[in-house]
Design an enzyme around this catalytic site. Structure first.
Site, PDB file in Angstrom:
ATOM      1  N   LYS A  97      -2.187   6.065  -4.472  1.00  0.00           N
ATOM      2  CA  LYS A  97      -3.357   6.934  -4.280  1.00  0.00           C
ATOM      3  C   LYS A  97      -3.169   8.314  -4.924  1.00  0.00           C
ATOM      4  O   LYS A  97      -2.064   8.875  -4.896  1.00  0.00           O
ATOM      5  CB  LYS A  97      -3.623   7.133  -2.777  1.00  0.00           C
ATOM      6  CG  LYS A  97      -3.607   5.827  -1.986  1.00  0.00           C
ATOM      7  CD  LYS A  97      -3.983   6.006  -0.529  1.00  0.00           C
ATOM      8  CE  LYS A  97      -3.713   4.749   0.271  1.00  0.00           C
ATOM      9  NZ  LYS A  97      -2.380   4.662   0.855  1.00  0.00           N
ATOM     10  N   HIS A 112      -7.497   9.397  -2.421  1.00  0.00           N
ATOM     11  CA  HIS A 112      -6.965   9.320  -1.058  1.00  0.00           C
ATOM     12  C   HIS A 112      -7.943   9.889  -0.013  1.00  0.00           C
ATOM     13  O   HIS A 112      -8.114   9.347   1.071  1.00  0.00           O
ATOM     14  CB  HIS A 112      -5.623  10.067  -1.018  1.00  0.00           C
ATOM     15  CG  HIS A 112      -4.682   9.633   0.051  1.00  0.00           C
ATOM     16  ND1 HIS A 112      -3.321   9.546  -0.124  1.00  0.00           N
ATOM     17  CD2 HIS A 112      -4.890   9.275   1.334  1.00  0.00           C
ATOM     18  CE1 HIS A 112      -2.750   9.145   0.998  1.00  0.00           C
ATOM     19  NE2 HIS A 112      -3.681   8.984   1.900  1.00  0.00           N
ATOM     20  N   ASP A 118       0.842  -1.201   0.000  1.00  0.00           N
ATOM     21  CA  ASP A 118       0.000   0.000   0.000  1.00  0.00           C
ATOM     22  C   ASP A 118       0.875   1.248   0.000  1.00  0.00           C
ATOM     23  O   ASP A 118       1.658   1.461   0.933  1.00  0.00           O
ATOM     24  CB  ASP A 118      -0.891   0.032   1.255  1.00  0.00           C
ATOM     25  CG  ASP A 118      -1.788   1.256   1.221  1.00  0.00           C
ATOM     26  OD1 ASP A 118      -2.763   1.243   0.438  1.00  0.00           O
ATOM     27  OD2 ASP A 118      -1.495   2.251   1.926  1.00  0.00           O
ATOM     28  N   TYR A 170       3.210   9.887   0.103  1.00  0.00           N
ATOM     29  CA  TYR A 170       4.278   9.362   0.970  1.00  0.00           C
ATOM     30  C   TYR A 170       5.677   9.647   0.418  1.00  0.00           C
ATOM     31  O   TYR A 170       6.672   9.434   1.095  1.00  0.00           O
ATOM     32  CB  TYR A 170       4.099   7.857   1.210  1.00  0.00           C
ATOM     33  CG  TYR A 170       2.739   7.459   1.733  1.00  0.00           C
ATOM     34  CD1 TYR A 170       1.877   8.403   2.305  1.00  0.00           C
ATOM     35  CD2 TYR A 170       2.284   6.154   1.643  1.00  0.00           C
ATOM     36  CE1 TYR A 170       0.613   8.043   2.753  1.00  0.00           C
ATOM     37  CE2 TYR A 170       1.017   5.791   2.105  1.00  0.00           C
ATOM     38  CZ  TYR A 170       0.191   6.742   2.652  1.00  0.00           C
ATOM     39  OH  TYR A 170      -1.057   6.389   3.100  1.00  0.00           O
TER      40      TYR A 170
END
Ligand SMILES: NC(=O)C1=CN([C@@H]2O[C@H](COP(=O)(O)OP(=O)(O)OC[C@H]3O[C@@H](n4cnc5c(N)ncnc54)[C@H](OP(=O)(O)O)[C@@H]3O)[C@@H](O)[C@H]2O)C=CC1
Ligand SMILES: O=C1CO[C@H](CO)[C@@H](O)[C@@H]1O
Length: 324
Positions: free
Chosen positions: A92, A125, A58, A63
């Site tokens: 996402k 997201h 994931d 990130y």
């Protein structure tokens, strides 16, 4: 070393399958900022996870480590540990790219970061659109996050196009509440396969989980351990992993609190995505397929619910689509 037994899979509503546990890759960094001290950790963690038998990773553009995730997956393909089709890669679409014109470009950016030619699962997201542009958290002179009024349904239609173009296999949402999910289900051509939400014994999400089950939308459970290292949950009083009741249930099965939490989520039909960059914990978190929690254990764990949200997403507060 014997070949690892890969994680079991669950069916999604578009006919694809998702491994029932995934590796989380969020590094606890403040919104949109990459911490230098973390560089390389996720790459190693993903490689370790694939060696152990994880087949679901994931990630997210937010990130800022999609390059590491992709490099790890490609390295394990090159070593013959996995084939591309064995690995389920999720990433996402961030809030600053909800405008339909930005969706394909942003998806291609993730594909290029990952070095892959398709994404298994692409998620919206959050339901809260920010001002479009390169800034992950665009702010006005008063320091407030700048929102945009792009409708969730318009973003979704652009995401449906990604499936038709073959850039992504499946699409889904994250952090959608019941009303948002129902509206989307009533107005889409391609249904979301998952709703990725915070879910753990202190936030059991019973009503939303039941609704998702009724609608055929799989719940992916994020922050299964309450995200102890993230900047937004640090300082929260009771740490889930130190909960005595969870430890007692674990003792009966000779399992750790983390394993009990993950097993509890799997038995509720959710797909947990625990994050760890520590090989021994990545292994520990995977060893949940050789025991079963009894109905009594499950009720004990369900009774721990306090509706305690660790990820309040204060940056989206005030947005008309703020989900909580
Ligand atoms: N859709 C969304 O909005 C969100 C999605 N997510 C996703 O969910 C994933 C998981 O959630 P996250 O918030 O990271 O937090 P988790 O609840 O997974 O907790 C991760 C923390 O727990 C520690 N840990 C992991 N395993 C163990 C263990 N067996 N024993 C003790 N400590 C352990 C890790 O330490 P260490 O790494 O040092 O081993 C890390 O500090 C994210 O990484 C991300 O992929 C998360 C938040 C929001
Ligand atoms: O996935 C996530 C990780 O952390 C972020 C906060 O910094 C969250 O907003 C986000 O949803």
């Amino acid at each position: 070393m014997p070949a690892p037994r890969p994680a079991p899979k669950v069916a999604l509503n578009d006919g694809t399958q998702m491994p029932v546990i995934g590796l989380g890759t969020y590094q606890g960094n403040p919104l949109g900022k990459r911490l230098d001290s973390h560089v390389g950790q996720v790459q190693q963690a993903v490689m370790d996870a694939l060696d152990i038998g994880y087949r679901h990773i994931d990630g997210a553009l937010l990130y800022q480590n999609e390059e590491e995730v992709g490099a790890a997956v490609r390295a394990k393909i090159a070593q013959g540990v996995v084939k591309r089709e064995d690995v389920f890669v999720c990433t996402k679409l961030w809030n600053n790219s909800h405008h339909p014109d930005a969706v394909e470009r942003t998806c291609r950016k993730s594909l290029s970061n990952l070095g892959l030619d398709y994404i298994d699962l692409y998620l919206m997201h959050w339901p809260t659109a920010f001002k479009d542009g390169d800034d992950l958290t665009p702010k006005g002179p008063d320091g407030k996050v700048l929102f945009s009024s792009v409708d969730i349904l318009d973003t979704w239609r652009a995401m449906e196009q990604l499936v038709r173009q073959g850039l992504v296999r499946s699409i889904g949402v994250s952090n959608f509440n019941a009303a948002q999910l129902r509206r989307l289900m009533d107005n889409c051509d391609i249904k979301p396969v998952v709703n990725q939400i915070e879910c753990h014994p202190y936030l059991s999400q019973k009503p939303l989980l039941e609704l998702c089950q009724q609608l055929g939308v799989r719940v992916v459970a994020y922050s299964p351990f309450g995200s102890p290292e993230s900047d937004w949950s640090l300082g929260k009083v009771d740490r889930l992993l130190d909960d005595r009741t969870i430890a007692e249930v674990g003792k009966k099965h000779d399992k750790t609190p983390g394993q009990v939490i993950l097993r509890y989520l799997v038995q509720r039909g959710a797909v947990p995505i625990p994050k760890s960059v520590t090989k021994s914990r990545i292994q520990e978190n995977f060893n949940i397929f050789d025991f079963e929690l009894s109905a009594q254990d499950m009720s004990i764990l369900e009774a721990l619910n306090k509706d305690r949200r660790m990820c309040p997403f204060l940056e989206g507060l005030g947005h008309p689509e703020y989900p909580f």
